[in-house]
Design a protein around this motif. Structure first.
Motif, PDB file in Angstrom:
ATOM      1  N   GLN A 150       0.831  -1.202   0.000  1.00 51.42           N
ATOM      2  CA  GLN A 150       0.000   0.000   0.000  1.00 51.42           C
ATOM      3  C   GLN A 150       0.868   1.256   0.000  1.00 51.42           C
ATOM      4  O   GLN A 150       0.511   2.270  -0.585  1.00 51.42           O
ATOM      5  N   ILE A 151       2.012   1.167   0.654  1.00 49.88           N
ATOM      6  CA  ILE A 151       2.916   2.327   0.645  1.00 49.88           C
ATOM      7  C   ILE A 151       3.614   2.422  -0.713  1.00 49.88           C
ATOM      8  O   ILE A 151       3.774   3.520  -1.268  1.00 49.88           O
ATOM      9  N   MET A 163       2.685   6.163   5.646  1.00 47.23           N
ATOM     10  CA  MET A 163       2.172   6.250   4.276  1.00 47.23           C
ATOM     11  C   MET A 163       1.887   7.700   3.900  1.00 47.23           C
ATOM     12  O   MET A 163       2.153   8.122   2.772  1.00 47.23           O
ATOM     13  N   GLU A 175       2.353   1.593  -3.463  1.00 50.74           N
ATOM     14  CA  GLU A 175       1.364   2.197  -4.361  1.00 50.74           C
ATOM     15  C   GLU A 175       1.363   3.721  -4.203  1.00 50.74           C
ATOM     16  O   GLU A 175       1.369   4.457  -5.189  1.00 50.74           O
ATOM     17  N   ALA A 176       1.385   4.176  -2.930  1.00 50.25           N
ATOM     18  CA  ALA A 176       1.369   5.619  -2.684  1.00 50.25           C
ATOM     19  C   ALA A 176       2.566   6.296  -3.350  1.00 50.25           C
ATOM     20  O   ALA A 176       2.454   7.391  -3.892  1.00 50.25           O
ATOM     21  N   MET A 198       0.036   4.288   9.075  1.00 48.99           N
ATOM     22  CA  MET A 198      -0.763   5.284   8.342  1.00 48.99           C
ATOM     23  C   MET A 198       0.045   6.584   8.205  1.00 48.99           C
ATOM     24  O   MET A 198       0.058   7.211   7.147  1.00 48.99           O
TER      25      MET A 198
END
Lengths: 338, 328
Positions: B113-114, B169, B116-117, B166
């Motif tokens: 997910q990171i 990220m 992707e960021a 969170m």
């Protein structure tokens, strides 16, 4: 994971034993007389012939003995002899199962691609004209009875415009390809016979489309609703806050989560179709086990019914196992083997 | 004075409900944040504090109608095209949400997910390099064993660790502005202080502007340079932190401060009577008047404007501290 799979596989024979027992007992409880299928009607009042036939098929034995014989035969892989075809049920099924599998695989592929594709577009352009049309298309697919849509399409596309050939797996008097997988399309390719492949594919196309349409209806609606739910989740907002375009939110985030219910439906549908493609097989004269089961049921052919039941159960058990394995892959919150 | 990092002026947001009624969630909000400073936005649920932030980032549902102005580093965000604002979201502005369990995608590893960021804003960074960066970010927010943890899923983290992830990220693309929407509300009390400290330290270290949205005055007291108190879709009192606490002007702010429990106080907890108004049935005049002990006739008919008062500004006909008493 491997230990879990091994445990599940070991359990399958025991489950099958249960299924076979129940199916045997249920068939004994039916009112019909299998002798009607075995003895020609004008010989029915000849007690000697009736007794001889009974003895030949073991019908003179008491129920527990018949059950014992049936189960011990089963354990040796003998599904009994069909009353109707007078051939071993295992041979009948082995001959017909590939036809069903080919049809069901083709229908599942068509249904999944169509269903996931339409579901994605529908969710992306929610409320648009396209969404409306896709939903109507899905609703029709999942609610129209196949014996109706199949017949109409067969009439329109085969009889009226001759776009596709008629029923069966190949044109009459065409030799099937050498048997490798039992799938005519695949075997024709393996044999390098492109003509035969085209013919087999043309015959497969319409029944697979009709069945695939029905499958896609369920999948479209499931995918659409899961995606719309996913798009309103907090994680979708997080993805947007990261700068993800809507397409990425849909595919990387919502679709990944929609896989979980989708896999369940796919596994169940596949198992169901192995014995549930009856109507499609009947309309397209597809020589699969669905039509075999119908013929067996109509003539009280207990061994045939029992054989199909067992094959259907195996399909269900294996599909469930595969679904559970795929589930663990799609949903990391699930630990398989616990 | 340097140019503000974020300058929101007269920001308005309205929604239409199922019956076609229009409701204003934000009624002309003004907020300013200088680079590297902390702005605390305080208010009850429904006061519009989150809506204001989601509005200028265009993260509200498409039914929301947004008007007014929100300039970020001089660029107008209101009405900006989706493809342009995407390049700001997650790049120059990082977001931290309330519940880190639901805010992360449950089926994707935190590392992915990171990654992707990072890669959404710079395709030239390889996945491998982005993963290394994710590990570095985990280290930055003091998540132990980062190389192992980036391969885990959100449910394998504790609440506090998840909120650290969170934050990691949100920091992924070295933003100029962090928006933290109730970052500690879903956490255990013991963890709340750790997360706030971490947020404060990192922000100072990296020189990032922070908007801290909370319903808890205690959370912003030690951290914010400026505070904006919101009620009923508008800012009712704003100014530097100390005067807000020590020279409170608005009766609502006074009520909030009164409601913070203290160790040496006896008697029952104090509260503000009543409930905040729904955006579909907001009272006429000052929307706080039904709950206000100082309300008089004019409060029921006229909504007071936000007027300069002492070091800050206050929207009240009868402020606790009258303008005459204000220090020069």
């Amino acid at each position: 994971m491997l230990a879990y799979i091994a445990r599940r596989l070991i359990a399958i024979p025991f489950l099958l034993l249960g299924v076979a027992s129940v199916s045997f007992l249920l068939s004994q409880m039916t009112k019909g007389d299998p002798l009607a299928a075995l003895v020609p009607e004008r010989m029915m009042d000849n007690p000697e012939i009736v007794a001889a036939v009974k003895a030949q098929w073991g019908l003179d034995q008491p129920l527990p003995v018949r059950y014992g014989i049936y189960i011990s035969n089963l354990l040796q892989g003998d599904l009994g002899t069909s009353f109707a075809t007078r051939r071993p049920v295992a041979v009948d099924i082995a001959e017909r199962l590939p036809a069903t599998l080919e049809l069901v695989f083709a229908a599942m592929i068509i249904g999944t691609i169509m269903g996931v594709g339409l579901g994605l577009l529908s969710a992306r352009f929610r409320g648009s004209v396209f969404d409306g049309l896709a939903r109507i298309f899905a609703l029709i697919g999942s609610s129209l009875p196949i014996f109706w849509s199949g017949l109409i399409l067969l009439y329109l596309l085969s009889v009226r415009v001759a776009l596709v050939p008629g029923t069966g797996r190949l044109p009459p008097r065409v030799e099937p390809p050498p048997d490798v997988t039992g799938f005519y399309t695949v075997d024709a390719l393996l044999a390098g016979d492109l003509d035969l492949f085209a013919q087999a594919l043309a015959h497969l196309a319409l029944p697979a489309l009709v069945l695939g349409w029905a499958v896609s209806g369920v999948i479209t609606r499931l995918v659409r609703s899961s995606l719309i739910e996913g798009l309103s989740q907090d994680y979708a907002r997080t993805a947007r806050a990261k700068g993800a375009p809507e397409r990425v939110v849909l595919i990387n985030h919502a679709l990944r989560n929609a896989l979980i219910p989708l896999l369940t439906i796919l596994g169940f549908t596949f198992a169901y179709l192995i014995t549930g493609a009856v109507l499609t097989e009947a309309i397209f004269a597809w020589p699969g086990i669905g039509s075999y089961a119908v013929r067996g049921a109509a003539s009280l052919d207990y061994p045939a019914i029992g054989g199909v039941t067992i094959v259907g159960s195996i399909a269900f058990l294996l599909a469930n196992l595969l679904t559970d394995i795929a589930y663990a892959w799609a949903n990391p919150r699930i630990k398989v083997g616990g | 004075m340097s140019a503000p990092l974020l300058d929101i002026a007269d920001l308005r947001v309205s929604f239409r409900n199922d019956r076609g009624e229009e409701a204003e969630a934000l009624r002309g909000v003004d907020l300013t944040l200088e680079p590297g400073k902390v702005l605390g936005v305080v208010g009850e649920s429904g006061s519009g504090k989150s809506v204001a932030m989601m509005a200028f980032l265009q993260l509200l549902p498409p039914t929301a109608r947004i008007s007014g102005s929100a300039r970020f580093k001089g660029e107008q965000l209101v009405g900006m095209s989706p493809s342009k604002i995407r390049r700001i979201r997650g790049k120059a502005v990082g977001c931290i949400f309330q519940d880190p369990l639901s805010a992360f995608n449950p089926v994707i590893t935190l590392g992915d997910q990171i990654i992707e960021a990072i890669r959404l804003h710079d395709r030239s960074i390889t996945r491998r390099a982005a993963l290394k960066e994710a590990e570095r970010l985990f280290e930055l927010v003091a998540i132990p064993q980062p190389a192992r943890r980036v391969r885990q899923h959100p449910h394998e983290f504790s609440g506090g660790m998840r909120q650290r992830a969170m934050i990691a990220m949100a920091l992924a693309n070295s933003p100029d502005l962090l928006i933290a929407d109730e970052p500690t509300t879903a956490l255990d009390v013991t963890v709340q202080a750790q997360i706030l400290d971490l947020l404060g330290d990192l922000r100072k270290e990296l020189g990032i502007g922070l908007i801290l949205i909370t319903h808890d005055l205690g959370v912003v007291a030690g951290m914010a340079d400026d505070i904006a108190v919101m009620y009923g879709g508008r800012v009712v009192e704003t100014g530097p932190t100390d005067p807000i606490f020590y020279e409170t002007a608005h009766p609502y702010t006074a009520g909030l401060i009164d409601a913070v429990p203290t160790l040496d106080a006896d008697g029952p907890l104090r509260q503000i009577e009543g409930t905040p108004p729904s955006i579909f049935s907001r009272p006429p005049g000052c929307s706080f008047h039904p709950r206000c002990g100082r309300a008089q006739a004019i409060c029921m008919t006229e909504d007071p404007p936000l007027r300069r008062l002492g070091a800050g500004r206050c929207a009240c006909h009868f402020p606790v501290r009258t303008p005459q008493e204000a220090p020069a």
